[in-house]
Structure formats: C-alpha cells, structure tokens
Design a protein around this motif. Structure first.
Motif, PDB file in Angstrom:
ATOM      1  N   MET A   1     -28.641 -62.916  26.170  1.00  0.00           N
ATOM      2  CA  MET A   1     -29.131 -61.897  24.987  1.00  0.00           C
ATOM      3  C   MET A   1     -30.085 -61.234  26.042  1.00  0.00           C
ATOM      4  O   MET A   1     -30.487 -59.521  25.955  1.00  0.00           O
ATOM      5  N   ALA A   2     -30.808 -61.768  26.739  1.00  0.00           N
ATOM      6  CA  ALA A   2     -31.602 -61.345  27.832  1.00  0.00           C
ATOM      7  C   ALA A   2     -30.903 -60.171  28.204  1.00  0.00           C
ATOM      8  O   ALA A   2     -30.890 -59.116  28.946  1.00  0.00           O
ATOM      9  N   ALA A   3     -29.719 -61.056  29.189  1.00  0.00           N
ATOM     10  CA  ALA A   3     -28.265 -59.944  29.842  1.00  0.00           C
ATOM     11  C   ALA A   3     -28.135 -58.416  29.567  1.00  0.00           C
ATOM     12  O   ALA A   3     -28.364 -57.397  30.425  1.00  0.00           O
ATOM     13  N   GLU A   4     -28.494 -58.651  28.190  1.00  0.00           N
ATOM     14  CA  GLU A   4     -27.605 -57.550  27.479  1.00  0.00           C
ATOM     15  C   GLU A   4     -28.746 -56.793  27.080  1.00  0.00           C
ATOM     16  O   GLU A   4     -28.453 -55.466  27.272  1.00  0.00           O
ATOM     17  N   THR A   5     -29.933 -56.478  26.969  1.00  0.00           N
ATOM     18  CA  THR A   5     -31.268 -56.122  26.916  1.00  0.00           C
ATOM     19  C   THR A   5     -31.035 -55.418  28.096  1.00  0.00           C
ATOM     20  O   THR A   5     -31.511 -53.967  28.304  1.00  0.00           O
ATOM     21  N   ILE A   6     -31.741 -56.328  29.630  1.00  0.00           N
ATOM     22  CA  ILE A   6     -31.887 -55.729  30.225  1.00  0.00           C
ATOM     23  C   ILE A   6     -30.464 -54.704  30.939  1.00  0.00           C
ATOM     24  O   ILE A   6     -30.858 -53.725  31.487  1.00  0.00           O
ATOM     25  N   SER A   7     -29.167 -54.905  30.263  1.00  0.00           N
ATOM     26  CA  SER A   7     -27.972 -53.670  30.835  1.00  0.00           C
ATOM     27  C   SER A   7     -28.029 -53.060  30.475  1.00  0.00           C
ATOM     28  O   SER A   7     -28.340 -51.851  31.012  1.00  0.00           O
ATOM     29  N   SER A   8     -28.884 -52.878  28.936  1.00  0.00           N
ATOM     30  CA  SER A   8     -29.403 -51.770  28.377  1.00  0.00           C
ATOM     31  C   SER A   8     -30.367 -50.517  28.739  1.00  0.00           C
ATOM     32  O   SER A   8     -30.115 -49.552  28.833  1.00  0.00           O
ATOM     33  N   MET A   9     -31.356 -51.371  29.134  1.00  0.00           N
ATOM     34  CA  MET A   9     -32.266 -51.155  30.039  1.00  0.00           C
ATOM     35  C   MET A   9     -32.385 -50.485  31.219  1.00  0.00           C
ATOM     36  O   MET A   9     -32.475 -49.647  31.359  1.00  0.00           O
ATOM     37  N   ALA A  10     -31.265 -50.697  32.238  1.00  0.00           N
ATOM     38  CA  ALA A  10     -30.885 -50.067  33.390  1.00  0.00           C
ATOM     39  C   ALA A  10     -30.031 -49.470  33.507  1.00  0.00           C
ATOM     40  O   ALA A  10     -29.995 -48.652  34.487  1.00  0.00           O
ATOM     41  N   MET A  11     -29.745 -48.612  32.227  1.00  0.00           N
ATOM     42  CA  MET A  11     -28.933 -47.362  32.219  1.00  0.00           C
ATOM     43  C   MET A  11     -29.744 -46.415  32.326  1.00  0.00           C
ATOM     44  O   MET A  11     -29.630 -45.083  32.699  1.00  0.00           O
ATOM     45  N   ILE A  12     -30.981 -46.416  32.107  1.00  0.00           N
ATOM     46  CA  ILE A  12     -32.200 -45.420  32.142  1.00  0.00           C
ATOM     47  C   ILE A  12     -32.819 -45.330  33.591  1.00  0.00           C
ATOM     48  O   ILE A  12     -33.217 -46.685  34.217  1.00  0.00           O
ATOM     49  N   PRO A  13     -32.640 -44.105  34.774  1.00  0.00           N
ATOM     50  CA  PRO A  13     -33.187 -44.543  36.008  1.00  0.00           C
ATOM     51  C   PRO A  13     -34.384 -44.741  35.854  1.00  0.00           C
ATOM     52  O   PRO A  13     -35.300 -45.474  36.687  1.00  0.00           O
ATOM     53  N   ARG A  14     -35.319 -44.604  35.494  1.00  0.00           N
ATOM     54  CA  ARG A  14     -36.497 -44.570  35.294  1.00  0.00           C
ATOM     55  C   ARG A  14     -37.310 -46.072  34.727  1.00  0.00           C
ATOM     56  O   ARG A  14     -38.140 -46.422  35.862  1.00  0.00           O
ATOM     57  N   ASN A  15     -36.741 -46.524  34.270  1.00  0.00           N
ATOM     58  CA  ASN A  15     -36.720 -48.744  33.487  1.00  0.00           C
ATOM     59  C   ASN A  15     -35.925 -48.830  34.775  1.00  0.00           C
ATOM     60  O   ASN A  15     -36.869 -49.787  35.448  1.00  0.00           O
ATOM     61  N   ARG A  16     -35.308 -48.335  35.764  1.00  0.00           N
ATOM     62  CA  ARG A  16     -34.663 -49.004  37.055  1.00  0.00           C
ATOM     63  C   ARG A  16     -35.766 -49.879  37.660  1.00  0.00           C
ATOM     64  O   ARG A  16     -35.634 -50.163  38.403  1.00  0.00           O
ATOM     65  N   LYS A  17     -36.638 -47.989  37.955  1.00  0.00           N
ATOM     66  CA  LYS A  17     -37.008 -48.372  39.214  1.00  0.00           C
ATOM     67  C   LYS A  17     -38.388 -48.962  38.579  1.00  0.00           C
ATOM     68  O   LYS A  17     -39.324 -49.631  39.403  1.00  0.00           O
ATOM     69  N   ARG A  18     -38.799 -48.896  37.743  1.00  0.00           N
ATOM     70  CA  ARG A  18     -40.157 -49.865  36.503  1.00  0.00           C
ATOM     71  C   ARG A  18     -39.469 -51.345  37.025  1.00  0.00           C
ATOM     72  O   ARG A  18     -40.004 -51.904  37.942  1.00  0.00           O
ATOM     73  N   PHE A  19     -38.356 -51.569  37.324  1.00  0.00           N
ATOM     74  CA  PHE A  19     -37.945 -53.354  36.805  1.00  0.00           C
ATOM     75  C   PHE A  19     -38.015 -53.472  38.104  1.00  0.00           C
ATOM     76  O   PHE A  19     -38.513 -54.791  38.249  1.00  0.00           O
ATOM     77  N   VAL A  20     -37.220 -52.627  39.352  1.00  0.00           N
ATOM     78  CA  VAL A  20     -36.883 -53.298  40.713  1.00  0.00           C
ATOM     79  C   VAL A  20     -38.903 -53.226  41.205  1.00  0.00           C
ATOM     80  O   VAL A  20     -38.766 -53.717  42.248  1.00  0.00           O
ATOM     81  N   GLN A  21     -39.673 -52.833  40.861  1.00  0.00           N
ATOM     82  CA  GLN A  21     -40.863 -52.280  41.412  1.00  0.00           C
ATOM     83  C   GLN A  21     -41.421 -54.125  41.203  1.00  0.00           C
ATOM     84  O   GLN A  21     -42.272 -53.810  42.452  1.00  0.00           O
ATOM     85  N   ASN A  22     -40.824 -54.472  40.606  1.00  0.00           N
ATOM     86  CA  ASN A  22     -41.693 -56.029  40.641  1.00  0.00           C
ATOM     87  C   ASN A  22     -40.250 -57.534  41.459  1.00  0.00           C
ATOM     88  O   ASN A  22     -39.534 -57.871  40.477  1.00  0.00           O
ATOM     89  N   ASP A  23     -40.653 -57.687  41.862  1.00  0.00           N
ATOM     90  CA  ASP A  23     -40.459 -59.043  43.105  1.00  0.00           C
ATOM     91  C   ASP A  23     -39.677 -59.630  41.871  1.00  0.00           C
ATOM     92  O   ASP A  23     -38.153 -60.491  42.601  1.00  0.00           O
ATOM     93  N   GLN A  24     -40.639 -60.143  40.922  1.00  0.00           N
ATOM     94  CA  GLN A  24     -40.140 -61.357  40.857  1.00  0.00           C
ATOM     95  C   GLN A  24     -38.529 -61.477  39.566  1.00  0.00           C
ATOM     96  O   GLN A  24     -37.837 -61.714  39.157  1.00  0.00           O
ATOM     97  N   ASN A  25     -38.845 -59.689  38.943  1.00  0.00           N
ATOM     98  CA  ASN A  25     -37.243 -58.942  38.464  1.00  0.00           C
ATOM     99  C   ASN A  25     -36.150 -59.624  38.930  1.00  0.00           C
ATOM    100  O   ASN A  25     -35.590 -60.113  38.420  1.00  0.00           O
ATOM    101  N   VAL A  26     -36.234 -58.480  39.908  1.00  0.00           N
ATOM    102  CA  VAL A  26     -35.029 -58.952  40.806  1.00  0.00           C
ATOM    103  C   VAL A  26     -34.954 -59.927  40.881  1.00  0.00           C
ATOM    104  O   VAL A  26     -33.398 -60.553  40.896  1.00  0.00           O
TER     105      VAL A  26
END
Length: 105
Positions: free
Chosen positions: A1-26
């Motif tokens: 379920m977490a992977a599905e949530t991240i997948s839908s979140m990653a569709m928006i460029p601004r969300n991708r940028k925020r997610f990647v800013q934290n090294d732990q997330n990647v």
C-alpha cells in the motif's frame, strides 16, 4: 500500500522534488528493491516510481550514490523493462556529463 501511495505522489513534479530532498526517503525506497528484502511489496511498482524520480537530476545522483544500482541492474538483466529504462537513464546521463566535461560549452 505504501508503494501505491508513493507512486501516486510521484506523478506530481513538486512532490517528487520534495520527496528527493530528504536523503532517507530515497534510501528507503532503494532499500525496498533489495532482493533479500522480503517485506518490500511490489518491486515492479517501486521500479515505476523510480522511473518518475529519474526525471529529477538530484534523484539520479542520489540513486547512484546510495549504491543500490546493482540491484536495479539485476532486475534489468532479468528482463524487467522498467529497470532497463532506469539503467539507461542513469548511465546515459553519466556519459553526457563526461562529454560535457571534455567539451565545455
């Protein structure tokens, strides 16, 4: 379920940028691709999320620096098309950066 949530979140460029800013997330996302990780969920879905993240240059750098590229390459050898795309994007950009270093504009 977490992977599905991240997948839908990653569709928006601004969300991708925020997610990647934290090294732990990647790092955690890449850790879930580890073949020995049994609770990782759907690896194909995680690979599709990574494809979205490779559009961001800082994400590409982090993916390479974390050392999990070998796991992605293993998936690519197993004929997983998303993994092949990721490897192609990561290696192609590295080649371009080498060329740019040789012939500055």
């Amino acid at each position: 379920m977490a992977a599905e949530t991240i997948s839908s979140m990653a569709m928006i460029p601004r969300n991708r940028k925020r997610f990647v800013q934290n090294d732990q997330n990647v790092g955690l996302l890449l850790q879930m691709l580890d073949p020995e990780e049994t609770k990782s969920g759907n690896k194909k879905l995680l690979l599709s999320v990574l494809i979205n993240f490779t559009s961001c240059s800082s994400a590409r750098k982090k993916i390479v620096s974390f050392g999990y590229l070998k796991h992605i390459k293993k998936f690519a050898e197993d004929e997983v098309t998303d993994a092949k795309k990721i490897v192609r994007k990561l290696s192609g950009n590295r080649f371009r950066s080498i060329l740019n270093g040789l012939w500055p504009s």
